[in-house]
Design a protein around this motif. Structure first.
Motif, PDB file in Angstrom:
ATOM      1  N   VAL A   1      -3.307 -12.239  10.593  1.00  0.00           N
ATOM      2  CA  VAL A   1      -2.688 -11.815  12.006  1.00  0.00           C
ATOM      3  C   VAL A   1      -1.395 -10.671  11.606  1.00  0.00           C
ATOM      4  N   TYR A   2      -0.571 -10.796  10.716  1.00  0.00           N
ATOM      5  CA  TYR A   2       0.463  -9.700  10.427  1.00  0.00           C
ATOM      6  C   TYR A   2      -0.048  -8.373   9.966  1.00  0.00           C
ATOM      7  N   ALA A   3      -0.830  -8.599   9.102  1.00  0.00           N
ATOM      8  CA  ALA A   3      -1.184  -7.108   8.423  1.00  0.00           C
ATOM      9  C   ALA A   3      -1.714  -6.140   9.287  1.00  0.00           C
ATOM     10  N   PRO A   4      -2.646  -6.450  10.378  1.00  0.00           N
ATOM     11  CA  PRO A   4      -2.964  -5.348  11.053  1.00  0.00           C
ATOM     12  C   PRO A   4      -1.969  -5.008  12.134  1.00  0.00           C
ATOM     13  N   LEU A   5      -1.128  -5.878  12.554  1.00  0.00           N
ATOM     14  CA  LEU A   5       0.019  -5.619  13.336  1.00  0.00           C
ATOM     15  C   LEU A   5       1.050  -4.673  12.577  1.00  0.00           C
ATOM     16  N   ILE A   6       1.002  -4.699  11.253  1.00  0.00           N
ATOM     17  CA  ILE A   6       2.079  -3.807  10.499  1.00  0.00           C
ATOM     18  C   ILE A   6       1.333  -2.587  10.509  1.00  0.00           C
ATOM     19  N   GLU A   7       0.219  -2.621  10.207  1.00  0.00           N
ATOM     20  CA  GLU A   7      -0.861  -1.220  10.203  1.00  0.00           C
ATOM     21  C   GLU A   7      -0.647  -0.612  11.631  1.00  0.00           C
ATOM     22  N   LYS A   8      -0.603  -1.150  12.668  1.00  0.00           N
ATOM     23  CA  LYS A   8      -0.799  -0.650  14.052  1.00  0.00           C
ATOM     24  C   LYS A   8       0.642  -0.199  14.741  1.00  0.00           C
ATOM     25  N   ASN A   9       1.635  -1.063  14.287  1.00  0.00           N
ATOM     26  CA  ASN A   9       2.880  -0.856  15.140  1.00  0.00           C
ATOM     27  C   ASN A   9       3.950  -0.316  14.228  1.00  0.00           C
ATOM     28  N   ALA A  10       4.102  -0.744  12.851  1.00  0.00           N
ATOM     29  CA  ALA A  10       5.180  -0.274  11.908  1.00  0.00           C
ATOM     30  C   ALA A  10       5.049   1.121  11.462  1.00  0.00           C
ATOM     31  N   LYS A  11       6.100   1.691  10.936  1.00  0.00           N
ATOM     32  CA  LYS A  11       6.004   3.077  10.433  1.00  0.00           C
ATOM     33  C   LYS A  11       5.101   3.176   9.084  1.00  0.00           C
ATOM     34  N   SER A  12       4.704   4.456   8.574  1.00  0.00           N
ATOM     35  CA  SER A  12       3.750   4.501   7.764  1.00  0.00           C
ATOM     36  C   SER A  12       4.529   4.127   6.353  1.00  0.00           C
ATOM     37  N   GLU A  13       5.751   4.328   6.179  1.00  0.00           N
ATOM     38  CA  GLU A  13       6.237   4.124   4.739  1.00  0.00           C
ATOM     39  C   GLU A  13       6.873   2.773   5.127  1.00  0.00           C
ATOM     40  N   VAL A  14       6.682   1.880   5.963  1.00  0.00           N
ATOM     41  CA  VAL A  14       7.347   0.439   5.925  1.00  0.00           C
ATOM     42  C   VAL A  14       7.386   0.061   4.621  1.00  0.00           C
ATOM     43  N   ARG A  15       8.503  -0.927   4.360  1.00  0.00           N
ATOM     44  CA  ARG A  15       8.617  -1.617   3.154  1.00  0.00           C
ATOM     45  C   ARG A  15       8.502  -3.220   3.612  1.00  0.00           C
ATOM     46  N   VAL A  16       7.672  -3.956   3.021  1.00  0.00           N
ATOM     47  CA  VAL A  16       7.463  -5.322   2.991  1.00  0.00           C
ATOM     48  C   VAL A  16       7.968  -6.113   1.997  1.00  0.00           C
ATOM     49  N   ILE A  17       8.903  -7.040   2.537  1.00  0.00           N
ATOM     50  CA  ILE A  17       9.434  -8.089   1.367  1.00  0.00           C
ATOM     51  C   ILE A  17       8.937  -9.291   1.752  1.00  0.00           C
ATOM     52  N   SER A  18       8.131  -9.764   0.866  1.00  0.00           N
ATOM     53  CA  SER A  18       7.936 -11.460   0.898  1.00  0.00           C
ATOM     54  C   SER A  18       8.785 -12.173   0.280  1.00  0.00           C
ATOM     55  N   SER A  19       9.349 -13.337   1.062  1.00  0.00           N
ATOM     56  CA  SER A  19      10.339 -14.268   0.271  1.00  0.00           C
ATOM     57  C   SER A  19       9.994 -15.539   1.117  1.00  0.00           C
ATOM     58  N   GLY A  20      10.887 -16.455   0.953  1.00  0.00           N
ATOM     59  CA  GLY A  20      10.748 -17.917   1.235  1.00  0.00           C
ATOM     60  C   GLY A  20      10.697 -19.070   0.080  1.00  0.00           C
ATOM     61  N   LYS A  21       9.822 -20.055   0.347  1.00  0.00           N
ATOM     62  CA  LYS A  21      10.104 -20.987  -0.458  1.00  0.00           C
ATOM     63  C   LYS A  21       8.495 -21.490  -0.963  1.00  0.00           C
ATOM     64  N   THR A  22       7.760 -20.775  -0.390  1.00  0.00           N
ATOM     65  CA  THR A  22       6.411 -21.248  -0.906  1.00  0.00           C
ATOM     66  C   THR A  22       5.397 -20.142  -0.720  1.00  0.00           C
ATOM     67  N   PHE A  23       4.375 -20.048  -1.694  1.00  0.00           N
ATOM     68  CA  PHE A  23       3.385 -18.980  -1.685  1.00  0.00           C
ATOM     69  C   PHE A  23       3.948 -17.261  -1.542  1.00  0.00           C
ATOM     70  N   VAL A  24       5.119 -16.965  -2.225  1.00  0.00           N
ATOM     71  CA  VAL A  24       5.613 -15.787  -1.841  1.00  0.00           C
ATOM     72  C   VAL A  24       4.706 -14.743  -2.551  1.00  0.00           C
ATOM     73  N   ASN A  25       4.030 -14.793  -3.743  1.00  0.00           N
ATOM     74  CA  ASN A  25       3.024 -14.092  -4.250  1.00  0.00           C
ATOM     75  C   ASN A  25       1.672 -13.862  -3.402  1.00  0.00           C
ATOM     76  N   LEU A  26       1.321 -14.727  -2.921  1.00  0.00           N
ATOM     77  CA  LEU A  26       0.285 -14.719  -2.190  1.00  0.00           C
ATOM     78  C   LEU A  26       0.232 -14.334  -0.802  1.00  0.00           C
ATOM     79  N   LYS A  27       1.665 -14.223  -0.068  1.00  0.00           N
ATOM     80  CA  LYS A  27       1.910 -13.604   1.105  1.00  0.00           C
ATOM     81  C   LYS A  27       1.634 -12.277   1.135  1.00  0.00           C
ATOM     82  N   ALA A  28       2.480 -11.677  -0.220  1.00  0.00           N
ATOM     83  CA  ALA A  28       2.372 -10.283  -0.414  1.00  0.00           C
ATOM     84  C   ALA A  28       0.865  -9.828  -0.721  1.00  0.00           C
ATOM     85  N   MET A  29       0.136 -10.615  -1.514  1.00  0.00           N
ATOM     86  CA  MET A  29      -1.142 -10.140  -1.738  1.00  0.00           C
ATOM     87  C   MET A  29      -2.106 -10.044  -0.607  1.00  0.00           C
ATOM     88  N   MET A  30      -2.072 -11.059   0.469  1.00  0.00           N
ATOM     89  CA  MET A  30      -2.996 -11.259   1.680  1.00  0.00           C
ATOM     90  C   MET A  30      -2.428  -9.838   2.489  1.00  0.00           C
TER      91      MET A  30
END
Length: 491
Positions: free
Chosen positions: A238-267
């Motif tokens: 859900v998030y990724a297409p919205l980032i492509e559509k709405n965010a700036k082209s040079e947007v920086r994405v940080i994956s944090s939290g307590k579970t599946f941090v690597n997987l969120k960045a990967m997906m």
């Protein structure tokens, strides 16, 4: 010296009369100074706050008071235009004979000038565009702890304004509104705005930075690990297409939290192919900090003096804490040196059994320790990595970050794997010059296996996790057994 403040509505004829008299006095008297404040007629409620702060009773325009700050006072109210005319007549023998028509003409000019000045200020302000920061799952404690760290100027600099957007589901709208009000009450000078959002379609509009804090509550008795992986994948889908559509082209994405941090960045990279891979990272600093604190307690020193501990692999899953490059600064021992003199950590811990037993056993509890923290540690980790990303990490320091692999350290390509990097000039680069031995290399291969399995399940290419090798399971218990065989210098 007389220091007077003259304030009034921009279109007030009486303010115009007082202003002209004050200008005359300032031009002709060396010891007379005046500070003028005009307000738009629609914003005259400003006067109420001024009077309440000073304990005055005054409601009309203009208001004139004498500043007594140089004498330790808060100000002496003179009153309105008539009071000022009496003051000028009594002290200086000067008064104003301005006609009503002149007062009205000047008042009209004042209003137009005020509107033009406001417009210019707004244009200048719009040119200084604040950083647009979006935080997902913003009702949680990590976000609550993170907002002051972002807004106090230490992360992006004391001249960079920010706008924070809090995103969560509709059931948390009241919580988000409470966070917004509290942040506004703190009146951070660099916080241009803060707002709450519960409509997913409006997410990430003009985003410069996106901090993904979404977590799943792991309960393997309720459902399988594979189902949790698919749940995370669906969120990112859900998030990724919205980032492509709405965010700036040079947007920086940080994956944090307590579970599946690597997987969120990967997906996010998988489902958002136009998002630059180098602009998506996963945060390992919480685990790095927890390991440093554990070592510092063993050595009876400040954790800030422990440097270059490396977190390899799956940050919130199966990872490996590498001490082979770790250094100590400011450690009180027989060998003395300047403050910037480093000592190899492994040479300072003479109890090798502690490393091979207690420290390795404690590694399995680090994840539990980090996952049960209330938010301060992961919030500090996000703020630290953002500061490094924008201003560079300390020279020579190693920072562990999950990034998309390209074959570094012989790790398979195409997974998000935590490894040592440095930040400089707004970018990061992998510290491929670091040497690792064959045994450590083998451990990294096992760690990569778990991440590959997670990726394949998330993409629905396999249905369940497969073990590493024919009869071995990639688990913390298995890795603990394997790492017991590592030589001391590899830890």
């Amino acid at each position: 010296m007389a220091k007077l403040v003259l304030a009034g509505k921009a279109n007030c004829p009486y303010y115009a009369k007082a202003e002209l008299l004050a200008d005359y006095l300032q031009a002709n008297l060396l010891d007379f100074k005046v500070h003028k404040i005009t307000q738009h007629p629609d914003k005259w409620e400003w006067l109420h706050d001024i009077c309440e702060m000073n304990g005055w009773e005054h409601r009309q325009s203009p208001i004139i008071w004498r500043e007594l700050l140089d004498r330790g006072g808060k100000g002496l109210l003179l009153g309105g235009v008539n009071d000022f005319l009496e003051y000028a007549q009594h002290y200086y023998g000067i008064t104003s004979m301005m006609l009503s028509e002149e007062m009205l003409d000047i008042a009209e000019e004042n209003l137009q000038a005020h509107i033009e000045i406001e417009k210019e200020e707004e244009e200048i302000k719009s040119l200084i565009k604040p950083l647009q920061i979006w935080i997902t799952s913003a009702s949680g404690p990590i976000c609550y702890q993170l907002i002051p760290l972002l807004a106090n100027g230490e992360v992006f600099g004391m001249t960079t304004e920010i706008s924070i957007h809090l995103l969560d589901t509709g059931q948390f709208k009241e919580v988000l509104c409470g966070i917004v009000m509290e942040a506004e009450d703190m009146a951070f000078p660099l916080l241009r705005s803060i707002s709450e959002h519960t409509e997913i379609d409006e997410a990430f509009v003009q985003a410069d930075i996106i901090i993904v804090l979404d977590d799943v509550l792991l309960n393997c008795e309720a459902q399988s690990l594979e189902n949790y992986i698919r749940e995370v994948s669906e969120i990112c889908q859900v998030y990724a297409p919205l980032i492509e559509k709405n965010a700036k082209s040079e947007v920086r994405v940080i994956s944090s939290g307590k579970t599946f941090v690597n997987l969120k960045a990967m997906m996010i990279m998988t489902y958002g192919p136009s998002i630059k891979p180098e602009n998506v990272i996963a945060i390992a600093t919480s685990w790095e900090s927890a390991a440093k604190a554990m070592l510092a307690r063993k050595l009876n020193m400040n954790a800030a003096g422990v440097k270059d501990v490396i977190v390899w692999g799956n940050i919130t899953g199966c990872n490996y804490i590498d001490l082979s490059h770790a250094k100590l600064y400011g450690y009180d021992c027989a060998l003395w040196g300047p403050a910037n003199f480093p000592r190899p950590l492994l040479n300072m811990i003479y109890d090798s059994k502690w490393i091979h037993s207690e420290f390795q056993s404690a590694q399995s509890s680090l994840s539990s320790q980090v996952c049960h923290c209330v938010g301060m540690l992961p919030a500090h980790a996000v703020a630290t990595v953002l500061r490094y990303w924008y201003h560079g990490s300390p020279p020579g320091d190693i920072v562990s970050v999950g990034i998309l692999t390209k074959g570094q350290f012989c790790i398979p390509e195409g997974i998000v794997f935590s490894m040592p990097v440095r930040f400089q000039n707004g970018n990061w680069e992998v510290m491929t010059e670091l040497e690792i031995n064959e045994t450590t290399q083998e451990v990294l291969g096992r760690l990569a296996h778990e991440l590959i399995q997670e990726k394949l399940i998330a993409l629905k290419e396999i249905k369940e996790m497969h073990p590493y090798g024919a009869d071995k399971i990639t688990s913390k218990k298995y890795l603990h057994q394997e790492m017991e065989t590592l030589p001391t210098g590899s830890l």
